[in-house]
Scaffold this motif. Sequence first.
Motif, PDB file in Angstrom:
ATOM      1  N   GLN A 106      55.686  45.963  56.159  1.00 33.44           N
ATOM      2  CA  GLN A 106      54.407  46.054  57.081  1.00 33.44           C
ATOM      3  C   GLN A 106      54.702  46.179  58.453  1.00 33.44           C
ATOM      4  N   GLU A 107      56.122  46.628  58.775  1.00 34.05           N
ATOM      5  CA  GLU A 107      56.324  46.700  60.248  1.00 34.05           C
ATOM      6  C   GLU A 107      55.614  47.866  60.920  1.00 34.05           C
ATOM      7  N   MET A 108      55.020  48.769  60.342  1.00 33.86           N
ATOM      8  CA  MET A 108      54.310  49.729  60.924  1.00 33.86           C
ATOM      9  C   MET A 108      52.905  49.315  61.301  1.00 33.86           C
ATOM     10  N   ASP A 109      52.435  48.260  60.835  1.00 33.22           N
ATOM     11  CA  ASP A 109      50.993  47.723  60.948  1.00 33.22           C
ATOM     12  C   ASP A 109      50.004  48.850  60.657  1.00 33.22           C
ATOM     13  N   ASP A 110      50.335  49.679  59.541  1.00 34.03           N
ATOM     14  CA  ASP A 110      49.444  50.698  59.225  1.00 34.03           C
ATOM     15  C   ASP A 110      48.532  50.295  57.969  1.00 34.03           C
ATOM     16  N   GLN A 111      48.613  49.179  57.592  1.00 34.28           N
ATOM     17  CA  GLN A 111      47.938  48.695  56.498  1.00 34.28           C
ATOM     18  C   GLN A 111      46.610  48.018  57.035  1.00 34.28           C
ATOM     19  N   TYR A 112      46.838  46.842  57.964  1.00 30.31           N
ATOM     20  CA  TYR A 112      45.580  46.298  58.359  1.00 30.31           C
ATOM     21  C   TYR A 112      44.416  47.158  58.639  1.00 30.31           C
ATOM     22  N   PHE A 113      43.178  46.925  58.120  1.00 32.82           N
ATOM     23  CA  PHE A 113      42.065  47.566  58.345  1.00 32.82           C
ATOM     24  C   PHE A 113      42.159  48.848  58.239  1.00 32.82           C
ATOM     25  N   ALA A 114      42.881  49.475  57.571  1.00 28.27           N
ATOM     26  CA  ALA A 114      43.148  50.913  57.251  1.00 28.27           C
ATOM     27  C   ALA A 114      41.987  51.348  56.193  1.00 28.27           C
ATOM     28  N   ALA A 115      41.979  52.711  56.006  1.00 29.66           N
ATOM     29  CA  ALA A 115      40.961  53.244  55.039  1.00 29.66           C
ATOM     30  C   ALA A 115      41.424  52.685  53.840  1.00 29.66           C
ATOM     31  N   ILE A 116      40.325  52.161  52.918  1.00 29.03           N
ATOM     32  CA  ILE A 116      40.668  51.714  51.659  1.00 29.03           C
ATOM     33  C   ILE A 116      41.164  52.697  50.672  1.00 29.03           C
ATOM     34  N   LYS A 117      41.873  52.624  49.787  1.00 26.18           N
ATOM     35  CA  LYS A 117      42.333  53.641  48.910  1.00 26.18           C
ATOM     36  C   LYS A 117      41.209  53.761  47.715  1.00 26.18           C
ATOM     37  N   PRO A 118      41.022  54.778  47.082  1.00 23.31           N
ATOM     38  CA  PRO A 118      39.783  55.432  46.362  1.00 23.31           C
ATOM     39  C   PRO A 118      39.846  54.200  45.110  1.00 23.31           C
ATOM     40  N   ARG A 119      40.962  54.098  44.644  1.00 25.87           N
ATOM     41  CA  ARG A 119      40.985  53.185  43.356  1.00 25.87           C
ATOM     42  C   ARG A 119      40.746  51.519  43.689  1.00 25.87           C
ATOM     43  N   ILE A 120      41.120  51.272  44.972  1.00 25.53           N
ATOM     44  CA  ILE A 120      40.630  49.748  45.501  1.00 25.53           C
ATOM     45  C   ILE A 120      39.170  49.775  45.833  1.00 25.53           C
ATOM     46  N   VAL A 121      38.636  50.751  46.501  1.00 27.00           N
ATOM     47  CA  VAL A 121      37.328  51.159  46.767  1.00 27.00           C
ATOM     48  C   VAL A 121      36.539  50.664  45.492  1.00 27.00           C
ATOM     49  N   LYS A 122      36.751  51.126  44.387  1.00 26.03           N
ATOM     50  CA  LYS A 122      36.095  51.176  42.989  1.00 26.03           C
ATOM     51  C   LYS A 122      36.136  49.570  42.491  1.00 26.03           C
ATOM     52  N   TYR A 123      37.138  49.163  42.692  1.00 26.72           N
ATOM     53  CA  TYR A 123      37.449  47.732  42.404  1.00 26.72           C
ATOM     54  C   TYR A 123      36.704  46.887  43.174  1.00 26.72           C
ATOM     55  N   MET A 124      36.363  47.005  44.547  1.00 26.19           N
ATOM     56  CA  MET A 124      35.807  46.169  45.495  1.00 26.19           C
ATOM     57  C   MET A 124      34.367  46.440  45.127  1.00 26.19           C
ATOM     58  N   GLU A 125      33.904  47.748  44.928  1.00 25.75           N
ATOM     59  CA  GLU A 125      32.479  47.724  44.471  1.00 25.75           C
ATOM     60  C   GLU A 125      32.059  46.998  43.175  1.00 25.75           C
ATOM     61  N   GLU A 126      32.818  46.871  42.303  1.00 23.23           N
ATOM     62  CA  GLU A 126      32.427  46.251  41.055  1.00 23.23           C
ATOM     63  C   GLU A 126      32.620  44.864  41.442  1.00 23.23           C
ATOM     64  N   LEU A 127      33.825  44.556  42.034  1.00 27.50           N
ATOM     65  CA  LEU A 127      33.704  42.872  42.204  1.00 27.50           C
ATOM     66  C   LEU A 127      32.717  42.479  43.020  1.00 27.50           C
ATOM     67  N   ASN A 128      31.854  43.254  44.000  1.00 29.56           N
ATOM     68  CA  ASN A 128      31.034  42.951  44.784  1.00 29.56           C
ATOM     69  C   ASN A 128      29.555  42.610  44.004  1.00 29.56           C
ATOM     70  N   GLU A 129      29.560  43.636  42.952  1.00 28.07           N
ATOM     71  CA  GLU A 129      28.420  43.502  42.013  1.00 28.07           C
ATOM     72  C   GLU A 129      28.481  42.287  41.119  1.00 28.07           C
ATOM     73  N   GLU A 130      29.697  42.238  40.714  1.00 26.64           N
ATOM     74  CA  GLU A 130      29.666  40.821  39.843  1.00 26.64           C
ATOM     75  C   GLU A 130      29.410  39.558  40.747  1.00 26.64           C
ATOM     76  N   LEU A 131      29.853  39.452  41.739  1.00 22.15           N
ATOM     77  CA  LEU A 131      29.832  38.301  42.493  1.00 22.15           C
ATOM     78  C   LEU A 131      28.212  38.241  43.116  1.00 22.15           C
ATOM     79  N   TRP A 132      27.877  39.280  43.615  1.00 22.14           N
ATOM     80  CA  TRP A 132      26.169  39.178  43.902  1.00 22.14           C
ATOM     81  C   TRP A 132      25.324  38.896  42.748  1.00 22.14           C
ATOM     82  N   LYS A 133      25.608  39.151  41.491  1.00 21.40           N
ATOM     83  CA  LYS A 133      24.842  38.602  40.700  1.00 21.40           C
ATOM     84  C   LYS A 133      24.930  37.097  40.128  1.00 21.40           C
TER      85      LYS A 133
END
Length: 695
Positions: free
Chosen positions: A225-252
């Motif tokens: 993590q020494e390059m500090d390039d992960q924090y708040f970086a663009a979220i990878k497509p696979r993770i985006v799909k995960y987060m979308e489903e996670l939000n829907e399940e939590l919102w329900k």
Amino acid sequence: MTNVPELFASNVFNQKVMQELLPKETFKALKRTLDEGIPLELEIANQVAHAMKEWAISKGATHYTHWFQPLTGITAEKHDSFISPAQDGGVIMEFSGKELVKGEPDASSFPSGGKRSTFEARGYTVWDPTAYAFVKDHSLCIPTAFCSYTGEALDKKTPLLRSMETLNEQALRILKLFGSKARHVTTTMGPEQEYFLIDEKLWNQRKDLRMTGRTLFGAKPSKGQEMDDQYFAAIKPRIVKYMEELNEELWKLGILSKTEHNEVAPAQHEMAPVFTTSNLAADQNQLTMEIMKKVARRHGMVCLLHEKPFAGVNGSGKHNNWSIATDEGENLFAPGKTPQENAQFLLFLTAVLKAVDENQDLLRICVASAGNDHRLGANEAPPAIVSIYLGDELEAVLKSIKDGTPYDSKSKSKMSIGVDVLPPIPKDSTDRNRTSPFAFTGNRFEFRSVGSALSISGPNTTLNSILAYALKEYADELEKAVDFEKELQNLIKREITAHWRIVFDGNGYDEAWITEAEKRGLLNLKTLPDAMEQYLKPKNVRLYTEMGIYTEPEMESHYDIKLEKYCGILNIEVETMLEMIYKDILPASFSYMRAVGETAANVKNLLPDAKCRAECDILKKLDGLTDELAKKAEELSSTHIRIKKRSGIMEIAQGYAREVIPAMAEARAVADEIEPLLGENYKPFPSYEDLLFKI
């Protein structure tokens, strides 16, 4: 496109649904129970149960369960179907008020610190009407408290509810002195949840991750993590799909999932909800962790909630944002606009200083775990030493009060307390200190020491209890005051002075702070056993029993449970580590050494004058390291066997902390030196590079 307003809380039996489905008088009676704590009559409970059942069936539910939080730190469920036999040979769907209000699961198989034997198995689950029922996995889940047949709390919800009530009682005493008309004070919480996501196929190839939740071995990758390039970086497509489903399940489920982003370490992420009452926040965080894991599997990933799954990069915490507010919407940790409001704010702030200073041990205990011991003190996690960060502006205000000197703000206004002119204290004027365990952040305190896998019920029970105890002492004193404003000023100045040692705005990682903290008389409880040695001290037993949070037998059981769990986790880790050394690392090393040796022999065969220095150097290094690893494994095994033979649970726990963990570290250091020397096809398991970057 998801219709979020329509989706939100669609699987929750909340007040909106109750108002729609219950008769008017029934809803009023239930509302009185929720608002005033009036017991619910069986007839009303029957009507609520019927409506709840019909609603749940319309959502696809066939079963119901009392959903509770035993002392395992996770949730528990025992499912019963709604079906009852009918005279015609069929079935009808039934659910009574009695079944809603009380259940009777086996209590002997849950942790109880020896308070429940197998022949004393009876336990009760009791409906908590302040937490809404919900539908999950075709079952109606009813949040409940869990207690033994003899009345001891066997869960984390009951003490939290007790602490919320006692803080309400003591805070109202203080507010009354200031002329407040508030009728109720509620604690609120917003837990930021950090977690890692890794590929499930890689997880399956790591025995340590499967068995312990963390990597017991792993050489440092060329990039971390020494390059500090992960924090708040663009979220990878696979993770985006995960987060979308996670939000829907939590919102329900009515969980206000608000913020999501990449965290500092590779493969690390964070989800933060909107603030809600502590009881509901605790329930929802338990659900959040469960759903995070389920949704990850649907996407071919595994969600890691361990506090330190990878060495050398950030661990995962659960920043516990804690505040208190009145039923009139007044945040008691927010500075005011009038002298009276600021005097009130300063009194509550002073009470927090007192509570934290006098109960450093309890705050450390409530976040202690085998996993969190690895996290605290490095990579942006706070140290084990408890202190409070106030920010430059607020610290200067308190210092001026302590020293009796004028306070010069940016506007050059002078500040004093009570009858004198008191200008508004600037809001959000504090910087952030990521090394502070307990930081004031404008209108709340952020308790950063809480580990990612931990139930927040315990930490919030502790926070509520220690503040209530401090407020009680203040109320006892100020209620007798002849000149309230004068005695208020004297009390605030006296208490700030008495507890000034707990205020620290510097670098919590600096070695100089450890020395300074010791001079101040602050505790440095580095491990869970160190912390638990403080738990049953008379002052802690007095605080919890006088405030009605725990009985002494309940505290004794918590002592045993914490230590037993710590020892159990370490036992699993040692056994897993030894198995990986003997079954994976050493065989892989020998295979590679054989291949290198055969290569050298073949080269010598073809080129008799060849020196084969590279092959010989590798063989020499691996030969020495494998001998060293075998030796370290033997030492670890013998140390472990010896420690397990000790008589008392504290003696065993201290042995793990002081002897076994260092022996594990020594064995790991050798194994991690071997890993980079092995050819890619000879790796015994996926490396850190694979785990952190192949997602």
